[in-house]
Design a protein around this motif. Structure first.
Motif, mmCIF file in Angstrom:
data_model
loop_
_atom_site.group_PDB
_atom_site.id
_atom_site.type_symbol
_atom_site.label_atom_id
_atom_site.label_comp_id
_atom_site.label_asym_id
_atom_site.label_seq_id
_atom_site.Cartn_x
_atom_site.Cartn_y
_atom_site.Cartn_z
ATOM 1 N N TYR A 60 2.503 0.586 -7.982
ATOM 2 C CA TYR A 60 3.157 1.129 -6.784
ATOM 3 C C TYR A 60 2.083 1.497 -5.766
ATOM 4 O O TYR A 60 0.944 1.834 -6.114
ATOM 5 C CB TYR A 60 3.978 2.374 -7.136
ATOM 6 N N TYR A 61 2.437 1.429 -4.487
ATOM 7 C CA TYR A 61 1.521 1.808 -3.414
ATOM 8 C C TYR A 61 2.284 2.663 -2.394
ATOM 9 O O TYR A 61 3.516 2.652 -2.321
ATOM 10 C CB TYR A 61 0.882 0.590 -2.755
ATOM 11 N N PHE A 62 1.520 3.378 -1.554
ATOM 12 C CA PHE A 62 2.110 4.287 -0.569
ATOM 13 C C PHE A 62 2.119 3.640 0.807
ATOM 14 O O PHE A 62 1.168 2.938 1.186
ATOM 15 C CB PHE A 62 1.303 5.598 -0.505
ATOM 16 N N ARG A 63 3.207 3.897 1.556
ATOM 17 C CA ARG A 63 3.335 3.393 2.922
ATOM 18 C C ARG A 63 3.696 4.570 3.826
ATOM 19 O O ARG A 63 4.548 5.396 3.490
ATOM 20 C CB ARG A 63 4.412 2.302 3.014
ATOM 21 N N ASN B 89 -1.482 -0.657 0.364
ATOM 22 C CA ASN B 89 -1.613 -1.547 -0.789
ATOM 23 C C ASN B 89 -2.920 -2.311 -0.775
ATOM 24 O O ASN B 89 -3.413 -2.769 -1.808
ATOM 25 C CB ASN B 89 -0.440 -2.512 -0.859
ATOM 26 N N LYS B 90 -3.534 -2.455 0.405
ATOM 27 C CA LYS B 90 -4.827 -3.112 0.471
ATOM 28 C C LYS B 90 -5.929 -2.209 -0.060
ATOM 29 O O LYS B 90 -6.921 -2.685 -0.598
ATOM 30 C CB LYS B 90 -5.136 -3.512 1.917
ATOM 31 N N GLU B 91 -5.748 -0.864 0.118
ATOM 32 C CA GLU B 91 -6.760 0.087 -0.341
ATOM 33 C C GLU B 91 -6.681 0.263 -1.859
ATOM 34 O O GLU B 91 -7.672 0.103 -2.574
ATOM 35 C CB GLU B 91 -6.592 1.446 0.349
ATOM 36 N N SER C 25 -7.293 5.843 5.277
ATOM 37 C CA SER C 25 -7.873 6.002 3.947
ATOM 38 C C SER C 25 -6.868 6.695 3.044
ATOM 39 O O SER C 25 -5.937 7.381 3.512
ATOM 40 C CB SER C 25 -9.177 6.810 4.012
ATOM 41 N N ILE C 26 -7.041 6.545 1.739
ATOM 42 C CA ILE C 26 -6.149 7.182 0.764
ATOM 43 C C ILE C 26 -6.943 7.526 -0.487
ATOM 44 O O ILE C 26 -7.861 6.788 -0.876
ATOM 45 C CB ILE C 26 -4.954 6.263 0.424
ATOM 46 N N GLY D 124 4.631 -6.144 -4.956
ATOM 47 C CA GLY D 124 5.134 -7.486 -5.194
ATOM 48 C C GLY D 124 6.625 -7.623 -5.005
ATOM 49 O O GLY D 124 7.158 -8.725 -5.167
ATOM 50 N N SER D 125 7.335 -6.564 -4.701
ATOM 51 C CA SER D 125 8.789 -6.646 -4.534
ATOM 52 C C SER D 125 9.113 -7.229 -3.163
ATOM 53 O O SER D 125 8.453 -6.946 -2.165
ATOM 54 C CB SER D 125 9.428 -5.269 -4.678
#
Length: 567
Positions: free
Chosen positions: A123-126, A137-139, A35-36, A75-76
């Motif tokens: 932007y998303y976190f990994r 990125n799905k969350e 979760s995020i 998307g990169s």
């Protein structure tokens, strides 16, 4: 009805717009254990900064060791890493910073110096920890929106601005953002053009003419995007410090412009008063030459009392008026004059203090040193007899006077010390000795001087007394021996070799008779002198032979006289 629907739509949009501006925080769970919590959209002004709080869980955990985190542009392909804590895969955007620690489940992101190129990007976190790897990125993804610069800059607090006292002001972006790509210009009323340019700091010295003027700081991203902030200046006159003093009933008052010594005699009392004229609230202090604070207070007048003045209170005393931003001071010197004192003469060549007399040999050179204290500083010279060794012009002011004396110059030497307050003299006799004396070391113990020569003399005297006692003892022994010999001769045996009766019985003592034992109840004795009812009593005596008798010839039997019984 259409009017009502339009109004409802406007109200709904007005409620949503603030959320779009400040960002909407989302908490989504797509896969169990992962979760995020992070804003889905964030707005930032161009050239400024924004912090995006972020927290996550991975495999139901929020604490890890040696984990890495990445903010990746959506998307990169290949992945465009904007920010990370992985040194092997550093971030590619210098103004994006992963400020959170993934080991504690923190993925916060900070963006500085936002630019148009960052506008409308997602932007998303990994997260990665060994084999455990997951992209959120799905969350949720976070959209960055960059708007025009509208916030005013911040000017530092000028505090108390005093005419003639240098002042520095600082202009900076709001919210403590770094001013990476921003430019600053300063303007002042009464100055038609730019006062200072291309600097976030300005240093100037205000005057009373600057009172009620306005200073303005302009902050720009580009020349057409500018905001500004203005502050008024209130300029105060500098504090005026006046020092007055009173000495044992005499009152003296003077405005201090420079050091003006006050002369105070020993034992007198001095009162120093510091008066401050200013519209500011000031902390007034009195300090000495070593910056020791002697008196302080938030007042307009502050007194310092020096009672029973001593020579050690000769010093420079300073009155200071302070605020958080400025200090004004005035000082005055206090002098306690006194004539020469603590005068002493020493011999530096021997590193010894000098008495009234000192000896010098033919090969020696003595260096005489004379010191004295005084205020003002004393003049010190040496005089030989009645003739000056050094002219007064060569006297040592405030330092010791030295003179070298040889064997041929032995004489009385006098040291003179003087100043405007008095004169003092001390002398020393330098005596000649042609031969080197036997140097006897001396030690001092318990206030008495112990000489090794005295110890040697005492030791010799002790030996002599011991020998005398031994001789007396032997003489007395010889006399006793002679008396014994004479006694032996007096008791020698007869010529025929037989001991006489006197020789045998010479030490026989007569037995004693007790009257109470020799009488009966009637006091009667028989013919033999014995009481009728008593048995005959034996009497014993001891024989001591004082001389060895001659041997009895072998033809005659020897007689033993062990016991004599008297009838």
């Amino acid at each position: 009805m259409r009017h009502i629907k339009l109004s409802s739509t406007i109200v709904s949009l007005m409620g949503i717009l603030p959320l779009l501006w400040i960002g909407v925080t989302c908490h989504r769970i797509y896969e169990p254990g992962y979760s995020i919590t992070v804003a889905s959209s964030v707005s930032v002004q161009e050239g400024l900064c924004v912090s995006i709080p972020c927290n996550f869980t991975a495999n139901y955990k929020t604490t890890f060791t040696g984990s890495t985190g990445y903010w990746i542009k959506e998307g990169s392909n290949p992945r465009y890493i904007a920010a990370s804590n992985d040194k092997s895969k550093p971030g590619q955007k210098p103004n994006f910073h992963l400020t959170g620690n993934p080991d504690t489940g923190n993925c916060s992101l900070t963006i500085t110096d936002a630019g148009s190129e960052d506008d409308w990007s997602k932007y998303y976190f990994r997260f990665e920890k060994g084999e455990l790897k997951y992209g959120y990125n799905k969350e949720v993804t976070t959209r960055i929106t960059v708007t025009d610069l509208v916030d005013e800059p911040v000017i530092s607090d000028p505090g108390a601005v005093i005419a003639g006292v240098e002042k520095t002001l600082t202009c900076s972006p709001p919210r403590n953002c770094p001013a990476t790509s921003l430019t600053f210009h300063w303007k002042k009323s009464k100055v038609p053009d730019i006062w200072r340019e291309n600097s976030s700091n300005i240093t100037f010295t205000p005057s009373l003419d600057d009172n009620k003027t306005t200073i303005t700081c302009e902050m720009s991203k580009y020349s057409w995007r500018t905001t500004k902030k203005s502050i008024p200046l209130v300029v105060y006159s500098p504090p005026v410090i006046t020092i007055t003093w009173q000495i044992t009933g005499k009152k003296n008052k003077k405005k201090i412009i420079k050091l003006d010594p006050i002369r105070v005699d020993e034992g007198e009392s001095l009162i120093l008063k510091c008066s401050v004229e200013s519209d500011l609230k000031l902390n007034v202090t009195w300090t000495d030459g070593k910056n020791n604070v002697l008196q302080h207070g938030i007042v307009k007048e502050l007194e310092l009392r020096l009672d029973n003045i001593t020579i050690y209170q000769t010093d420079v005393y300073t009155c200071s008026a302070l605020t958080d931003y400025v200090i004004s001071t005035a000082s005055i010197s206090v002098i306690v004059p006194y004539p020469p004192r603590n005068m002493e003469i020493s011999i530096s060549s021997k590193d010894l203090p000098a008495s009234h007399h000192v000896n010098i040999s033919e090969t020696e050179t003595l260096t005489l040193v004379c010191r004295a204290e005084g205020n003002p500083l004393v003049n010190v010279i040496w005089v030989k007899g009645e003739t000056d060794v050094e002219a007064p012009k060569a006297s040592n002011i405030g330092s010791p006077a030295m003179i070298n004396v040889t064997f041929s110059e032995a004489d009385v030497y006098r040291c003179f010390a003087w100043n405007v307050n008095g004169f003092k003299e001390k002398r020393i006799h330098v005596d000649k000795i042609k031969d080197y004396p036997v140097k006897i070391a001396e030690q001092t113990a318990g206030g008495f001087t112990i000489s090794y020569l005295n110890v040697l003399i005492g030791f010799i005297c002790g030996i002599a007394i011991a020998v005398l006692f031994i001789l007396l003892y032997k003489l007395i022994g010889r006399k006793k021996h002679s008396k014994n010999k004479e006694y032996m001769k007096a008791v020698e045996p007869s010529a025929n070799g037989d001991p006489t009766a006197d020789d045998i019985y010479m030490n026989v003592s007569e037995p004693e008779h007790k009257d109470e034992e020799a009488t009966d109840s009637n006091g009667q004795l028989d013919a033999n002198g014995v009481a009728p009812d008593q048995e005959e009593e034996l009497h014993y005596s001891t024989i001591a032979f004082t001389a060895k008798p001659n041997k009895v010839p072998s033809s005659q039997p020897e007689s033993d006289y062990a016991q004599i019984q008297k009838q």
